[in-house]
Enzyme design. Structure first.
Site, PDB file in Angstrom:
ATOM      1  N   TYR A 214      54.848  39.393  41.748  1.00  0.00           N
ATOM      2  CA  TYR A 214      54.036  38.886  40.642  1.00  0.00           C
ATOM      3  C   TYR A 214      54.961  38.394  39.543  1.00  0.00           C
ATOM      4  CZ  TYR A 214      50.993  38.901  36.524  1.00  0.00           C
ATOM      5  OH  TYR A 214      50.319  38.541  35.382  1.00  0.00           O
TER       6      TYR A 214
ATOM      7  N   GLU B 105      50.600  32.232  35.103  1.00  0.00           N
ATOM      8  CA  GLU B 105      50.591  33.411  35.960  1.00  0.00           C
ATOM      9  C   GLU B 105      50.681  32.990  37.423  1.00  0.00           C
ATOM     10  OE1 GLU B 105      47.990  37.462  36.095  1.00  0.00           O
ATOM     11  OE2 GLU B 105      46.874  35.592  36.360  1.00  0.00           O
TER      12      GLU B 105
END
Length: 423
Positions: free
Chosen positions: A146, A234
């Protein structure tokens, strides 16, 4: 990641409001792009993404599958909500994300998605209509991480957030395994340094040449973040393939709507298809509006005062129908537009106006109220609390209008009167 979002001013206070009340559907920032739009921006800025094209009709899908000509395809419904893979369509078809190696299946999947309503855990209960489907090259992901860049109020600027545990709910990782979350503030003047990028890549578990490639991608992601005035970029998952490629598999980019004047091309991508029509109309008049589930409409100046007004309505047993901040430079025309917006909501049974005039001229508000009431023939109970600049003149304007307006001495009095009108 709401706790990491930067300080909120103007419409950014609307995001705070979404968290402040549990009666509204989730929403973030003013502009959110679809996944395929985010990937287009990324590809144009040297960031590795899968090859893809977008289908607006089943016929498009057949042509796309021939053009891509890959070993395996991933077909993804394009809506602004997560949980697509486990979602359900209005025609009963399960899953907004599918994999296939059969070109003919691509057309079949797209046909079952387009024009249908998709319901996921993050959509409104009635779901969202799918008008576009992304058909992309499916890659075997050997490892998922991530990575995000976002504005953080703690550091008063951008910060990198990463975790070697990607491909899942990052909030859950942060809660259960906080040691797996790495953060690194960015100096807004110097940007992300090569050393910072390499360190973050290492923290994410990339090694050797893949660490260097991941660092290069991190640097390019930050350049994009600054270039488009993003509030968040993101990537989940930010992964590596079985062939050693480092790829941004899923992207979400949020933007600062205050930069719309210099990001015209980016903001032109927003077709408003998934926006609340009332919020779209409010934005045309430069009003900060969010529709809620109650029946007492609110017209207030200032986001903080607006939230306080709703709190006091709730305290006295009422339920606010909306958040509406008219701002400090409000005009009579905006007040009129605000009243049109509020009265168009069929669930509204009373209107409460709460103005504390510092920058705002109370007389301007009063003139806007009287003109609006006469023009739209207002029949709903109207409670007005005015205080501040030119308040005596404003009160005289309301009195001379001979309209059935209930004046309130203070906010508490106004809330009590608004709630009592309903009984």
């Amino acid at each position: 990641m709401a706790s990491l979002i930067g300080k909120c001013f103007g419409r950014e206070a609307l995001h705070l409001l979404r968290n402040h009340l549990n009666t509204v559907k989730p929403q973030v920032r003013c502009l959110n792009l679809q996944e395929y739009q985010s990937k287009m921006l990324m590809a144009e800025n040297g960031i590795n993404v899968q090859r893809f094209q977008v289908a607006s009709s089943p016929g498009d899908a057949l042509e796309i599958s021939e053009k891509l000509n890959v070993d395996e395809y991933v077909i993804k419904a394009q809506i602004l909500a997560g949980g697509r893979g486990k979602g359900t369509f209005s025609n009963g078809f399960q899953g907004g994300v599918h994999l296939t190696k059969d070109k003919r299946k691509v057309n079949e999947f797209v046909d079952k998605m387009l024009g249908q309503t998709l319901v996921t855990k993050q959509t409104p209960k009635d779901g969202v209509k799918v008008s576009k489907v992304m058909v992309a090259e499916a890659l075997d992901i050997e490892r998922e991480t991530y990575f995000a860049i976002l504005m953080d109020r703690k550091y008063n600027g951008p910060v990198m957030v990463g975790s070697p545990e990607g491909g899942m709910d990052i909030e859950e990782v942060a809660e259960k395994r906080p040691e797996a979350i790495f953060t690194d503030p960015i100096d807004i003047l110097t940007g992300v340094t090569h050393e910072q990028a390499l360190k973050m890549a290492s923290n994410l578990g990339f090694v050797g040449d893949k660490q260097k490639e991941a660092a290069a991608q991190i640097l390019n992601l930050y350049k994009l973040f600054v270039k488009v005035d993003a509030t968040q970029v993101e990537i989940n998952p930010f992964g590596e393939t079985d062939t050693g490629r480092v790829v941004c598999f899923d992207a979400k980019i949020n933007f600062d709507d205050n930069a719309a004047f210099r990001q015209t091309e980016v903001f032109a991508m927003d077709d408003m298809a998934e926006s609340d029509p009332r919020e779209v109309e409010a934005a045309k008049s430069n009003l900060n509006y969010i529709g809620l589930d109650g029946n007492i409409a609110c017209l207030v100046n200032g986001a903080g005062l607006a939230m306080a007004t709703m709190d006091i309505i709730k305290l006295h047993g009422g339920s606010p129908a909306n958040f509406l901040d008219v701002g400090g430079n409000v005009t009579e025309k905006q007040v009129y537009d605000a009243f049109k917006l509020l009265t168009a909501d069929k669930q509204v049974k009373a209107i409460l106006v709460n103005i504390f005039g510092g920058i705002v001229n109370c007389a301007t508000i009063a003139n806007g109220i009287t003109n609006a009431c006469k023009s739209i023939n207002l029949t709903l109970p109207l409670i007005v609390r005015l205080e501040g600049t030119n308040v005596e003149e404003a009160k005289q304007i309301l009195k001379d209008s001979n309209l059935p307006i209930l004046s309130a001495a203070n906010l508490d009095d106004a809330a009590k009167k608004a709630v009592s009108c309903l009984s």
